[in-house]
Design a protein around this motif. Structure first.
Motif: not given
Length: 62
Positions: A26, A35, A39
């Motif tokens: 990322t 992104r 996560w």
């Protein structure tokens, strides 16, 4: 609930060490929705690993 069974579980350890690869990936991505998805998937993987350890615990330990 004892923390030792989580710390010594290979599934939890590998999910937690995956943060290195996710952060490396990322870092070069633009700051957009992709992104956050990367996560989120990593966090869900950690939650599933911890949940599987908790589910394997017999009812008498809880």
């Amino acid at each position: 609930m004892k923390i030792g069974k989580y710390v010594t579980n290979l599934g939890v350890l590998s999910a937690l060490t995956g943060v290195y690869g996710v952060s490396k990936q990322t870092k070069s991505m633009p700051a957009d929705w992709r992104r956050y998805i990367v996560w989120t998937v990593w966090i869900l993987g950690v939650v599933l690993a911890i949940g599987s350890v908790a589910k394997d615990t017999p009812e008498t330990d809880r």
